[in-house]
Write a protein that holds these residues in place. Structure first.
Motif, PDB file in Angstrom:
ATOM      1  N   ASP A 143      -5.135   3.320   8.876  1.00  0.00           N
ATOM      2  CA  ASP A 143      -5.816   4.265   7.991  1.00  0.00           C
ATOM      3  C   ASP A 143      -6.813   5.144   8.757  1.00  0.00           C
ATOM      4  OD1 ASP A 143      -4.349   3.069   6.043  1.00  0.00           O
ATOM      5  OD2 ASP A 143      -6.031   2.292   4.885  1.00  0.00           O
ATOM      6  N   THR A 144      -7.476   4.558   9.743  1.00  0.00           N
ATOM      7  CA  THR A 144      -8.435   5.324  10.536  1.00  0.00           C
ATOM      8  C   THR A 144      -7.742   6.396  11.364  1.00  0.00           C
ATOM      9  OG1 THR A 144      -9.981   3.462  10.671  1.00  0.00           O
ATOM     10  CG2 THR A 144     -10.204   5.196  12.329  1.00  0.00           C
ATOM     11  N   ARG A 173       0.874  -1.166   0.000  1.00  0.00           N
ATOM     12  CA  ARG A 173       0.000   0.000   0.000  1.00  0.00           C
ATOM     13  C   ARG A 173       0.917   1.223   0.000  1.00  0.00           C
ATOM     14  NH1 ARG A 173      -5.204  -0.424   1.053  1.00  0.00           N
ATOM     15  NH2 ARG A 173      -5.396   1.479   2.326  1.00  0.00           N
ATOM     16  N   SER A 175      -6.148  -4.253   2.665  1.00  0.00           N
ATOM     17  CA  SER A 175      -6.673  -3.100   3.406  1.00  0.00           C
ATOM     18  C   SER A 175      -7.643  -3.482   4.516  1.00  0.00           C
ATOM     19  CB  SER A 175      -7.365  -2.133   2.438  1.00  0.00           C
ATOM     20  OG  SER A 175      -8.479  -2.754   1.805  1.00  0.00           O
ATOM     21  N   ARG A 176      -8.245  -4.665   4.438  1.00  0.00           N
ATOM     22  CA  ARG A 176      -9.225  -5.063   5.450  1.00  0.00           C
ATOM     23  C   ARG A 176      -8.583  -5.726   6.672  1.00  0.00           C
ATOM     24  NH1 ARG A 176     -14.453  -4.666   3.918  1.00  0.00           N
ATOM     25  NH2 ARG A 176     -14.891  -4.279   1.714  1.00  0.00           N
ATOM     26  N   GLU A 177      -7.277  -5.909   6.639  1.00  0.00           N
ATOM     27  CA  GLU A 177      -6.614  -6.484   7.805  1.00  0.00           C
ATOM     28  C   GLU A 177      -6.697  -5.484   8.967  1.00  0.00           C
ATOM     29  OE1 GLU A 177      -2.746  -7.978   6.851  1.00  0.00           O
ATOM     30  OE2 GLU A 177      -3.519  -9.321   5.283  1.00  0.00           O
ATOM     31  N   PRO A 178      -6.979  -5.950  10.181  1.00  0.00           N
ATOM     32  CA  PRO A 178      -7.272  -5.059  11.308  1.00  0.00           C
ATOM     33  C   PRO A 178      -6.248  -3.956  11.549  1.00  0.00           C
ATOM     34  CG  PRO A 178      -7.776  -7.319  11.897  1.00  0.00           C
ATOM     35  CD  PRO A 178      -7.105  -7.378  10.555  1.00  0.00           C
ATOM     36  N   ARG A 219      -6.453  -1.327   8.792  1.00  0.00           N
ATOM     37  CA  ARG A 219      -7.666  -0.513   8.959  1.00  0.00           C
ATOM     38  C   ARG A 219      -7.475   0.504  10.085  1.00  0.00           C
ATOM     39  NH1 ARG A 219     -12.770  -4.500   9.198  1.00  0.00           N
ATOM     40  NH2 ARG A 219     -13.824  -2.490   9.435  1.00  0.00           N
TER      41      ARG A 219
END
Length: 264
Positions: free
Chosen positions: A252-253, A140, A243-246, A249
């Motif tokens: 990014d948050t 990423r 991107s959905r790996e905890p 996420r």
């Protein structure tokens, strides 16, 4: 990656030759404050031996001497750095902050020379992937204030053979390389630098500072101001999407990624 949840800092007497001196020592434990004090006694002996020219057994892995804000799992924690920003420390992913790019002679004849600097950094990184398959295939790539952040799904062991040479070939900052090797993890700032938001800065000299009312009051104002900024903006993904790996996420948050806000 070594870190501690409990800290003590005390002045202890150290024998230096025929005299005695008092030095301030910070010691940590993941068990309790009382255990941290026991560890402090061991550390004072270690310091004494080093000062007197002895060679005590040394632990190559340096602990992260920062307040632990959150333990995500055994491979990922959030800490507070010396100027109050939050840092993701990870030994699950490879994190590279690139503010420059490797220069090749033939670049002057290629289209890459006409690209803006951040685009050049990305282009040169992608070129290097063909030469360094050990970096993996899934990434990423984010824009930061001064350059580019790359998060690789494959973890490259900082203590591994040839690590420094590989990182320098990508133009990773030398101090970052050394810190990664000593702490055996990677670091990624996930909240803005205070001075870039033009708010009051704070100096965190030890993890214990984060327990003071002064820091806690500052942290509330800092958190409010941070919502107006982003730390990164996603540029592109390479390979498989993770991107959905905890942890990603959460990264990014905390960075306010995707909110189209000023980078800081």
């Amino acid at each position: 990656m070594k870190y501690y949840k409990f800290w003590v800092k005390e002045s202890v007497k150290i024998n230096v030759g025929q005299s005695a001196e008092f030095v301030s020592i910070l010691s940590g434990s993941n068990t309790s404050i009382e255990d941290a004090r026991l560890e402090l006694a061991k550390q004072s002996r270690f310091v004494e031996q080093k000062i007197n020219g002895e060679s005590p057994a040394d632990d190559y892995e340096v602990p992260i001497k920062e307040h632990v804000e959150q333990v995500i799992d055994e491979a990922n924690i959030i800490t507070v750095c010396r100027y109050g920003a939050k840092i993701l420390n990870t030994c699950q992913y490879t994190v590279l902050d690139l503010d420059d790019y490797p220069i090749d002679f033939f670049d002057m004849f290629r289209a890459v020379r006409k690209l803006p600097k951040k685009e050049r950094i990305v282009a040169k990184f992608l070129q290097r992937l063909t030469k360094h398959p050990e970096l993996g295939t899934d990434f990423r790539i984010y824009e930061t204030t001064k350059g580019v952040r790359v998060i690789g799904k494959k973890y490259i062991e900082p203590a591994g053979k040839g690590y420094a040479t590989l990182m320098r070939s990508l133009r990773v900052d030398w101090l970052y390389i050394i810190l990664s090797q000593k702490q055996q993890c990677y670091r990624a700032r996930v909240t803005p630098k205070p001075y870039r938001m033009k708010i009051k800065t704070i100096k965190v000299t030890s993890p214990l500072d984060c327990e003071t009312q002064t820091y806690q009051d500052w942290a509330k104002d800092y958190a409010v101001a941070a919502q107006r900024f982003s730390v990164v903006k996603l540029i592109q993904t390479v390979g498989a999407d993770f991107s959905r790996e905890p942890v990603i996420r959460l990264h990014d948050t905390l960075c306010n990624e995707g909110r189209s806000r000023t980078l800081a």
